[in-house]
Motif scaffolding. Structure first.
Motif, PDB file in Angstrom:
ATOM      1  N   GLN A   1     -11.593  -0.319  20.854  1.00 13.11           N
ATOM      2  CA  GLN A   1     -10.484  -0.724  21.724  1.00 13.11           C
ATOM      3  C   GLN A   1     -10.774  -0.332  23.172  1.00 13.11           C
TER       4      GLN A   1
ATOM      5  N   THR B   1     -13.067  -2.803  24.627  1.00  9.59           N
ATOM      6  CA  THR B   1     -12.319  -4.026  24.981  1.00  9.59           C
ATOM      7  C   THR B   1     -11.560  -3.817  26.291  1.00  9.59           C
TER       8      THR B   1
ATOM      9  N   TYR C   1      -6.017  -7.368  18.766  1.00 12.61           N
ATOM     10  CA  TYR C   1      -5.656  -6.305  19.714  1.00 12.61           C
ATOM     11  C   TYR C   1      -5.166  -6.909  21.035  1.00 12.61           C
TER      12      TYR C   1
ATOM     13  N   ASP D   1      -3.377   1.017  16.837  1.00  5.17           N
ATOM     14  CA  ASP D   1      -3.489  -0.367  17.329  1.00  5.17           C
ATOM     15  C   ASP D   1      -3.902  -1.348  16.245  1.00  5.17           C
ATOM     16  N   GLU D   2      -4.509  -0.836  15.184  1.00  4.67           N
ATOM     17  CA  GLU D   2      -4.964  -1.726  14.107  1.00  4.67           C
ATOM     18  C   GLU D   2      -3.870  -1.951  13.061  1.00  4.67           C
TER      19      GLU D   2
END
Ligand code: GAL
Length: 415
Positions: free
Chosen positions: A249, A252, A272, A36-37
Motif C-alpha cells: 500500500q 501504491t 485499494y 486496508d485489505e
C-alpha cells in the motif's frame, strides 16, 4: 418429584441446550485481509451473517501482504492440531502441495455437486484446486499479477507515456530521472519485488517459456533466463532503495503522491485505490499490462477450504456455500479489485478496472503466478525470497539463475 423441582430441571436442561447451541454457532475465518485489505471480506461476512444470524463470526486476520505472516501462523496451528475453521490459501500448489498432500483437508467434491459448481467455475481454476480426483477449496476471486499502475495526469506533466516493453521502461526511467524523479518505479517489500521479476520473466520468455520453467522443460540456467535477471537488475536501478521497508500500500501511495511514476502490483491495488482511496479508475489512477505482457494474464486465486478436524464443520460448509455463490462473489470482488472466479458474475456491479480485467481473462493467454502460489510448489516460492534478497544486493544474474535452478531441483520441479 415435586412439580417445582421438575420444572426447574426442565428449565435448566433447556438452558443448557440453548447454551450448547449458542456455543456451537460460531466460525473462525482466517486470512491476511486486515486493515486496508479488509472491506471485501467484511462485505462477504456481512452476507454470511444475514443468512446465518445466530453464528458468531471470528474474523481472524494476520496482517501482512501476500500472507507472508499469516502462512507462518497457519503452519504452526495446523501442525499443532489447532486448525482455523476455514483459511485463505491460494489456488494451486500452495494448498494442494502442502495441506492436501498431507491429508489435512476435506475433499469438497460433494459440496461442488450439491451446489452445481462444476459448471460455474472455469475448469482451469478447478484443476488448480484438485488433487487425485478430489476438490479441496472454493475460490472466491481471480486476481491478476502483471498490472502496472500510474496516474495519467502525472505522466502528462512529465511528458512520458506508458512503456510497452522493458527496454522502453529503462529509457522512460532515464527521462524521468533527468526530470528529478529519483525512483521512477516504486517497489515494496521482498514479495512485491519478486512480482517485478515475475513480470519481466513472463515478458522475456513469453507465456510458454514461463510455463516451461514450472514444468521443468526450461532450466533457470538457460541464457534466456539469465537475461531475465540481468534485466531485473537494470530495473532495480530504476527503483527506490528503501523498497524492503515498504508495504504494497505504501508503494501504491508513492505513485498516487507523484513521488514515483509506476508500480507493478496485483490488482488488489485497484481495490485499494477505489475502495479505500475513493479514486476514480481512468483518472485518479490508470493501468496497463506490465511491460511486454500485453495479451498474457498472470493469474492467481484466493480460496478457502475445510481443514480436517475443524471445530465448526457445518458453519464452514455454509460459509463456503456463501463464498462460492454468485451473490457472495459479486459482494466481494467489486471491492477487492479482483474478478469473480465464477463465470456468471454480474459485471454491471464492477468498476472500470475489473470490467477490463474480466475481458482480458476471457481473451488472454492465462498463466499462473509463482509469487502467489499458482505456478510453483510452495517450497520454491518460499525459497525464492532469499534468492531475491541476494540478487538485490549483488546484481549477479548468473548466481541468481544457478541458485534458482538448485531450488527448482530441490522442489522437484519437472520431476
Ligand atoms: C495476495 C492475495 C491478494 C492480496 C495480496 C496482497 O497474495 O492473493 O488477495 O491480499 O496478496 O496482500
Amino acid at each position: 418429584m415435586k412439580k417445582s423441582i421438575k420444572n426447574a430441571l426442565v428449565i435448566t436442561a433447556a438452558l443448557g441446550l440453548t447454551a450448547q447451541a449458542l456455543a456451537a454457532n460460531k466460525i473462525e475465518i482466517f486470512s491476511w485481509w486486515a486493515g486496508d485489505e479488509g472491506p471485501a471480506l467484511a462485505a462477504l461476512i456481512k452476507l454470511y451473517e444475514q443468512k446465518y444470524p445466530t453464528v458468531k463470526v471470528d474474523n481472524a486476520t494476520v496482517t501482512g501482504g501476500a500472507g507472508t505472516n499469516a502462512k507462518a501462523v497457519l503452519k504452526t496451528r495446523m501442525l499443532g492440531g489447532d486448525p482455523p475453521d476455514s483459511f485463505q490459501a491460494h489456488a494451486g500448489q500452495e494448498l494442494t502441495g502442502t495441506w492436501v498432500v498431507a491429508d489435512r483437508m476435506e475433499d469438497l467434491s460433494s459440496l461442488y455437486k450439491s451446489e452445481g459448481w462444476a459448471s460455474k467455475f472455469p475448469k482451469a481454476v478447478i484443476d488448480l484446486i484438485s488433487y487425485k480426483g478430489g476438490i479441496y477449496s472454493v475460490p472466491v476471486d481471480v486476481h491478476r499479477s502483471n498490472v502496472m499502475w500510474y496516474v495519467p495526469a502525472n505522466l502528462k506533466k512529465w511528458g512520458v507515456s506508458v512503456p510497452k516493453t522493458w527496454a522502453e521502461m529503462l529509457t522512460t526511467c532515464n527521462t524521468l530521472k533527468a526530470k528529478g524523479v529519483a525512483a521512477p518505479l516504486v517497489m515494496g517489500e521482498n514479495w512485491t519485488q519478486q512480482m517485478v521479476w515475475e513480470s519481466i520473466a513472463t515478458a522475456m520468455l513469453g507465456p510458454q517459456g514461463w510455463n516451461n520453467l514450472w514444468n521443468g522443460k526450461l532450466k533457470f540456467t538457460d541464457p534466456k533466463v539469465v537475461d531475465t535477471f540481468t534485466m531485473y537488475g537494470k530495473v532495480l536501478d530504476c527503483a527506490n532503495k528503501d523498497a524492503s521497508g515498504l508495504s504494497w500500500q505504501q508503494a501504491t501511495d508513492r505513485v498516487l503522491s507523484g513521488q514515483s511514476a509506476f508500480n507493478i502490483m496485483g490488482d488488489w491495488a485497484a481495490g485499494y485505490m477505489t475502495t479505500t482511496k475513493k479514486l476514480k479508475p481512468g483518472t485518479g489512477f490508470a493501468w496497463s499490462p506490465s511491460p511486454g505482457t500485453s495479451g498474457t494474464f498472470i493469474m492467481l486465486a484466493d480460496s478457502f477450504g475445510l481443514p480436517k478436524g475443524a471445530k465448526d464443520r457445518t458453519e464452514v460448509l455454509n460459509w463456503l456455500k456463501v463464498l462460492g455463490s454468485k451473490e457472495g462473489q459479486d459482494a466481494f470482488n467489486p471491492l477487492k479489485g479482483s474478478i469473480a472466479a465464477r463465470t456468471d458474475s454480474n459485471l454491471s456491479k464492477y468498476g472500470a478496472y475489473s470490467r477490463s480485467a474480466a475481458k482480458d481473462w476471457k481473451s488472454n493467454t492465462i498463466v499462473g503466478s509463482m509469487v502467489h502460489g499458482a505456478a510453483a510448489p510452495e517450497s520454491f516460492t518460499s525459497g525464492f525470497g532469499s534468492i531475491n534478497d541476494a540478487f538485490v544486493s549483488s546484481h549477479d544474474a548468473k548466481a541468481a539463475a544457478q541458485a534458482s535452478q538448485d531450488l527448482a531441483t530441490q522442489a522437484r520441479i519437472g520431476m
